[in-house]
Structures are given as structure tokens and as C-alpha cells.
Design a protein around this motif. Structure first.
Motif, short mmCIF file in Angstrom:
data_model
loop_
_atom_site.label_atom_id
_atom_site.label_comp_id
_atom_site.label_asym_id
_atom_site.label_seq_id
_atom_site.Cartn_x
_atom_site.Cartn_y
_atom_site.Cartn_z
N ARG A 1 0.84 -1.21 0.00
CA ARG A 1 0.00 0.00 0.00
C ARG A 1 0.87 1.26 0.00
NH1 ARG A 1 -3.61 -1.62 3.69
NH2 ARG A 1 -2.35 -3.16 4.71
N GLU B 1 -3.26 4.62 2.17
CA GLU B 1 -4.21 3.80 1.41
C GLU B 1 -4.84 2.72 2.29
OE1 GLU B 1 -3.12 3.33 -3.30
OE2 GLU B 1 -2.09 2.01 -1.91
N SER B 2 -6.10 2.45 2.01
CA SER B 2 -6.78 1.31 2.65
C SER B 2 -6.43 0.04 1.87
CB SER B 2 -8.29 1.52 2.62
OG SER B 2 -8.77 1.43 1.28
N ASP B 3 -6.83 -1.11 2.41
CA ASP B 3 -6.62 -2.37 1.70
C ASP B 3 -7.25 -2.31 0.31
OD1 ASP B 3 -5.45 -3.32 4.04
OD2 ASP B 3 -6.88 -4.97 4.31
N GLU C 1 -8.26 0.29 -1.53
CA GLU C 1 -7.63 1.27 -2.42
C GLU C 1 -6.35 0.69 -3.02
OE1 GLU C 1 -9.10 5.45 -0.32
OE2 GLU C 1 -7.32 4.41 0.45
#
Length: 133
Positions: free
Chosen positions: A36, A40-42, A44
Motif C-alpha cells: 500500500r 491507502e486502505s486495503d 484502495e
């Protein structure tokens, strides 16, 4: 040096086979995805990495968590661990290797010698769940 490589990966199955990719200059295949970017999220990360690597658009609204797997990084003697958080998700567009990807292929549970140690754990999980041959 970090003790952990934290990666997000996509589990995509067709006809009881798993999609994997191989980077330029590498022998082993791996699950599509990657590390990431800051903040960022997982999901994204998953969307960005799959667009970069395979030119497909993933629908984050369809993402489903599969599991998190950890194993020692291949060819390392310093104890570095790879943590792979895996998701399924619908996508649109045809698969096309791009950027650093040389090849994509489909594997089954008997192909563990073609992938990294952490990906072998994923193969075992999918085999045990009777999702892959």
C-alpha cells in the motif's frame, strides 16, 4: 530494515484455477497485488495495484476478505516475513500484463513450487476449501 512486508493480494479463480503473475527478471509467480501507498486502505491498494499490473478495474464494492497469510520471505535468511491480506472482487476489462509484469498464468494446488512460500499457504487454503484443483 523492516521485519514485515505487508501486502494486499487478489484471489481470482476461474475453472478451479488461480490467476498469478510473474515480475520481469523473476522465476516465481505471485498473487496480483502489492504494497500500500501511505494512507491507502486495503481496497484502495487492491484497486490501484490491479489496474497497474493487469489493466483491470476492480469493483471495491464487491470485495470479500479471504484471509491473511504469513510466511518467511523467499531467499532471505534475515527472518523477514511477508504478510498477505487477500480479497476476492469482481473486475472489468481483459487481463493484460503491464508495467513490471512479464507473464500471467493460471495454476492449481499442485503448482506450489512455482510460487512464493506465502502464496503456497494461500494455495493450501483454497484446496482445503475445495475451491481449486
Amino acid at each position: 530494515m523492516p521485519d514485515l512486508i505487508d501486502k494486499i493480494a487478489w484471489i481470482h479463480l476461474e475453472q478451479r484455477r488461480l490467476l498469478v503473475a510473474r515480475n520481469a527478471g523473476r522465476e516465481r509467480f505471485y498473487l496480483p497485488g502489492g504494497k500500500r501507498e501511505p494512507g491507502e486502505s486495503d481496497l484502495e491498494t487492491l484497486v490501484r495495484e490491479l489496474e497497474e499490473e493487469l489493466t483491470v478495474v476492480v469493483d471495491p464494492g464487491t470485495a470479500a476478505y479471504v484471509g491473511t497469510f504469513e510466511a518467511l520471505a523467499d531467499a532471505r535468511s534475515d527472518g523477514l516475513v511477508v504478510r498477505l491480506t487477500c480479497y476476492t472482487a469482481s473486475h472489468s476489462g481483459p487481463f493484460a500484463p503491464s508495467r513490471e509484469i512479464d507473464e500471467i498464468t493460471w495454476i492449481t494446488s499442485v503448482d506450489g513450487d512455482r510460487v512464493s512460500a506465502v502464496d503456497r499457504l494461500v494455495l493450501g487454503h483454497l484446496r482445503d476449501a475445495d475451491l481449486i484443483d
